[in-house]
Design a protein around this motif. Structure first.
Motif, PDB file in Angstrom:
ATOM      1  N   MET A   1      82.091  26.609 135.106  1.00 41.38           N
ATOM      2  CA  MET A   1      82.687  27.957 135.387  1.00 41.38           C
ATOM      3  C   MET A   1      83.986  27.823 135.443  1.00 41.38           C
ATOM      4  SD  MET A   1      81.979  31.224 137.426  1.00 41.38           S
ATOM      5  CE  MET A   1      83.750  31.295 136.820  1.00 41.38           C
ATOM      6  N   THR A   2      84.837  28.454 134.633  1.00 35.52           N
ATOM      7  CA  THR A   2      86.350  28.621 134.634  1.00 35.52           C
ATOM      8  C   THR A   2      86.830  29.616 135.723  1.00 35.52           C
ATOM      9  OG1 THR A   2      86.058  28.111 132.495  1.00 35.52           O
ATOM     10  CG2 THR A   2      88.110  28.345 133.128  1.00 35.52           C
ATOM     11  N   THR A   3      87.954  28.998 136.399  1.00 33.97           N
ATOM     12  CA  THR A   3      88.464  29.935 137.261  1.00 33.97           C
ATOM     13  C   THR A   3      89.785  30.254 137.201  1.00 33.97           C
ATOM     14  OG1 THR A   3      89.307  28.579 138.913  1.00 33.97           O
ATOM     15  CG2 THR A   3      87.069  28.853 139.161  1.00 33.97           C
ATOM     16  N   ILE A   4      90.279  31.241 137.666  1.00 34.35           N
ATOM     17  CA  ILE A   4      91.798  31.493 137.243  1.00 34.35           C
ATOM     18  C   ILE A   4      92.670  30.449 137.678  1.00 34.35           C
ATOM     19  CG2 ILE A   4      92.537  32.689 139.593  1.00 34.35           C
ATOM     20  CD1 ILE A   4      93.813  35.000 137.921  1.00 34.35           C
ATOM     21  N   THR A   5      92.300  29.773 138.661  1.00 34.93           N
ATOM     22  CA  THR A   5      93.234  28.588 139.099  1.00 34.93           C
ATOM     23  C   THR A   5      93.297  27.688 137.980  1.00 34.93           C
ATOM     24  OG1 THR A   5      92.019  29.130 141.140  1.00 34.93           O
ATOM     25  CG2 THR A   5      93.771  27.034 141.026  1.00 34.93           C
ATOM     26  N   GLN A   6      92.326  27.591 137.274  1.00 29.53           N
ATOM     27  CA  GLN A   6      92.222  26.225 136.306  1.00 29.53           C
ATOM     28  C   GLN A   6      93.108  26.868 135.106  1.00 29.53           C
ATOM     29  OE1 GLN A   6      88.105  25.479 135.283  1.00 29.53           O
ATOM     30  NE2 GLN A   6      87.561  25.525 137.540  1.00 29.53           N
ATOM     31  N   VAL A   7      93.104  27.964 134.804  1.00 26.80           N
ATOM     32  CA  VAL A   7      93.956  28.480 133.855  1.00 26.80           C
ATOM     33  C   VAL A   7      95.317  28.350 134.168  1.00 26.80           C
ATOM     34  CG1 VAL A   7      94.123  30.662 132.340  1.00 26.80           C
ATOM     35  CG2 VAL A   7      92.037  30.106 132.930  1.00 26.80           C
ATOM     36  N   ALA A   8      95.544  28.757 135.364  1.00 23.23           N
ATOM     37  CA  ALA A   8      97.032  28.612 135.843  1.00 23.23           C
ATOM     38  C   ALA A   8      97.689  27.130 135.529  1.00 23.23           C
ATOM     39  CB  ALA A   8      97.128  29.229 137.337  1.00 23.23           C
ATOM     40  N   LYS A   9      96.729  26.244 135.928  1.00 23.96           N
ATOM     41  CA  LYS A   9      97.247  24.898 135.861  1.00 23.96           C
ATOM     42  C   LYS A   9      97.539  24.631 134.626  1.00 23.96           C
ATOM     43  CE  LYS A   9      95.562  22.526 139.029  1.00 23.96           C
ATOM     44  NZ  LYS A   9      94.556  22.023 140.271  1.00 23.96           N
ATOM     45  N   ARG A  10      96.309  24.500 133.857  1.00 21.81           N
ATOM     46  CA  ARG A  10      96.538  24.438 132.136  1.00 21.81           C
ATOM     47  C   ARG A  10      97.743  25.186 131.804  1.00 21.81           C
ATOM     48  NH1 ARG A  10      92.580  22.364 128.932  1.00 21.81           N
ATOM     49  NH2 ARG A  10      92.819  22.892 126.843  1.00 21.81           N
ATOM     50  N   ALA A  11      98.246  26.306 132.037  1.00 27.00           N
ATOM     51  CA  ALA A  11      99.280  26.989 131.634  1.00 27.00           C
ATOM     52  C   ALA A  11     100.578  26.555 132.225  1.00 27.00           C
ATOM     53  CB  ALA A  11      98.962  28.585 131.451  1.00 27.00           C
ATOM     54  N   GLY A  12     100.371  26.076 133.195  1.00 32.02           N
ATOM     55  CA  GLY A  12     101.613  25.652 133.964  1.00 32.02           C
ATOM     56  C   GLY A  12     102.160  26.821 134.506  1.00 32.02           C
ATOM     57  N   VAL A  13     101.334  27.807 135.006  1.00 31.70           N
ATOM     58  CA  VAL A  13     101.928  29.018 135.750  1.00 31.70           C
ATOM     59  C   VAL A  13     101.122  29.242 136.953  1.00 31.70           C
ATOM     60  CG1 VAL A  13     102.760  30.123 133.730  1.00 31.70           C
ATOM     61  CG2 VAL A  13     100.440  30.463 134.658  1.00 31.70           C
TER      62      VAL A  13
END
Lengths: 340, 340
Positions: free
Chosen positions: B1-13
């Motif tokens: 499950m992908t969460t918004i936190t992981q996306v944020a980390k990945r995008a550096g934001v």
DNA sequence: TTGTATGCGTTATCAG
DNA sequence: CTGATAACGCATACAA
């Protein structure tokens, strides 16, 4: 809006205790339980389902995706499932999916992510997609198949016995004295087309009538107009059938219309039987003898199955065959002896 | 499950920025947006809707309760609403309610608490309950009425113009040269029954044909069988009508059957028109000239209206009348001159 | 048998 | 234009 906190305050207990009462936790003093229940009543508290879902390990929501909008079949199934959910205090997350779109897997994937459901009901044609099964298995989502084309290893399928039902309805016609019987079959791409035809032929064979003098088969592709043509063909033969069994009600109603056009009376001159018990079957006159699909039972069974699945998928394969019902109405009657 | 936190980390934001991208927040640098969108793609992130709902001030879910299961009307409306939701990226919380149960208000209340929705679509017969309107007003829940029996002060109703449509379809028959026209009307308890009849009578009056020699009206109560009787009555009169307009398709199909029984051909000897464009209209032969209810538009309009409602209810009363469509098919044709 | 503290995944607030 | 932090309502370790 009443929250669990307010209830807790009112009852003079902690939120956890209220939570316990809500979920029927057994070890709780009856005095406390009573206090809490009173508070719940007074404040008309109902837990907000989205909040529960966020926290709950076993979600109460069940997912369903369906494509074909126009299908009366789907409409009735929807209703049955919704009813079953309501009875079982579950919630149904239902969305449309784009049947024409090729990326079914992707669509299911996004649905899963959005809704968080971990249990799904797969209806045709989604229930026949191996890729979708794979996805759900990978994700640990349990699912039931409704009327799949073929059984799938390790999963539960819920269906009815189309072959048997067709056999029975044919036997009903035979019991009424009919000897020359026509069958109008469905669309060749649908599995049930074959099954319903087999049931018909089996009954005829058992009666020793599986020969060109007594048994006639035409295709109607499940459509009114095609069936009208087929019926006219059957009804313009040198020796007319005295009964026609069509593989769905829509086609059966076409048979009635064709008969009327030829000046034949239903059921006096021609008995007609259909399949599905769709609205049209009881909306026409004479109303149709037909087979009622066990929608309610299918819905209930699907929800029960999913509710029981404690673990993930990968259980034993199972095929739940639900009993149908023959509905005798005015469109069938005894064969006229002077013609037989 | 992908969460918004992981996306944020990945995008550096930050997570908030991801959130902004997801909800199309305008003031965001295109570079950042691109980075985030990439991360979303790579991780196939889909926001969990329950979590959003928990936090969101303006919920994305819209509620709908319906009773009558068998209704084809409801099935088609359901589908239209679901489609509109899907297009507008909203979610529909749909549940059944017990129409027979007397405590409609209580049922709506519990639904509201459970689902947290603050916008509702009210369909018949719920849309006509003053008590329910009161409840929703009290709770600050905004709602739209679909085809209510009467307008409600301070709320938006979405409907079509039944009277006009009936008038138009009658005018179509008149234009084909028909002068003696019958009407089979619906159930007296439904509002549309009167409206459709009025439209018919108005057209006849304009043509100067509102007299017993040209205009015939019978009741069919929206049912096939009742209509069959009525049609037979109309078709056994000394001077036959050359066209019959029935207030729904089911009744129109009964008219066709009655005509066939009398040896009359449709449309050669008798033109028949229906109303609703229900599945049966195109499933029969000749297929029915009828009126298509604007389901898609109704669904879309309902969702748009609810999405726009920035404040709560108490806005101006509004009646949105959506355009219907006349569907000319094979069941109507020119009046035979030798009979007219 | 009951309470406290923490976190589910997301968005709102408010500050930078 | 962006980020840190609190909060939505509820259920669950863990502690009492």
């Amino acid at each position: 809006m009443t929250t669990i906190t307010q209830v807790a305050k009112r009852a003079g207990v902690s939120t956890k205790t209220v939570s316990r009462v809500m979920s029927n936790y057994p070890h709780i003093s009856s005095k406390t339980r009573l206090k809490v229940e009173e508070a719940i009543q007074e404040l008309t508290f109902a837990p907000v389902s989205v909040a529960r879902h966020l926290r709950l390990t076993e979600p109460l929501s069940i997912g369903m995706l369906y494509g074909d909008p126009s299908s009366g079949y789907q409409a009735r199934l929807n209703h049955a499932v919704l009813k079953a959910c309501s009875d079982a205090r579950r919630y149904l997350a239902v969305e449309l999916f784009d049947e024409a779109g090729t990326d079914w897997v992707r669509q299911v994937e996004m649905f899963l992510d959005r809704t968080h459901v971990r249990k799904m009901i797969l209806v045709p044609p989604l229930c026949d997609s191996t890729e979708v099964h794979q996805l759900l298995d990978d994700r640990g989502v349990s699912y039931v198949l409704i009327s799949p084309s073929r059984a799938v290893l390790g999963s539960v399928a819920i269906t009815m016995d189309d072959r048997l039902a067709s056999k029975e309805i044919t036997e009903h016609l035979l019991a009424l004295g009919h000897r020359r019987i026509g069958h109008i079959s469905g669309h060749p791409d649908h599995v049930v087309t074959l099954l319903r035809r087999q049931g018909f032929e089996e009954a005829m064979a058992r009666a020793g009538l599986a020969n060109p003098a007594h048994m006639f088969v035409e295709s109607g592709r499940f459509q009114f107009r095609e069936s009208l043509v087929s019926a006219e063909k059957l009804l313009s033969a040198p020796r007319l059938p005295t009964a026609i069994f069509a593989a769905n009600d829509e086609m059966a109603s076409a048979v009635v219309m064709a008969a009327n056009r030829q000046g034949l009376r239903v059921p006096d001159d021609l008995s007609v039987a259909g399949f599905d018990d769709s609205p049209i079957a009881s909306a026409m006159w004479p109303d149709l003898t037909t087979v009622s699909q066990p929608f309610e039972a299918i819905g209930r069974s699907a929800i029960e199955t999913l509710a029981d699945t404690s673990g993930g998928p990968g259980g034993a394969s199972q095929m739940i065959v639900l009993p149908h019902r023959l509905i005798m109405r005015a469109s069938t009657g005894p064969a006229r002896t002077d013609l037989s």
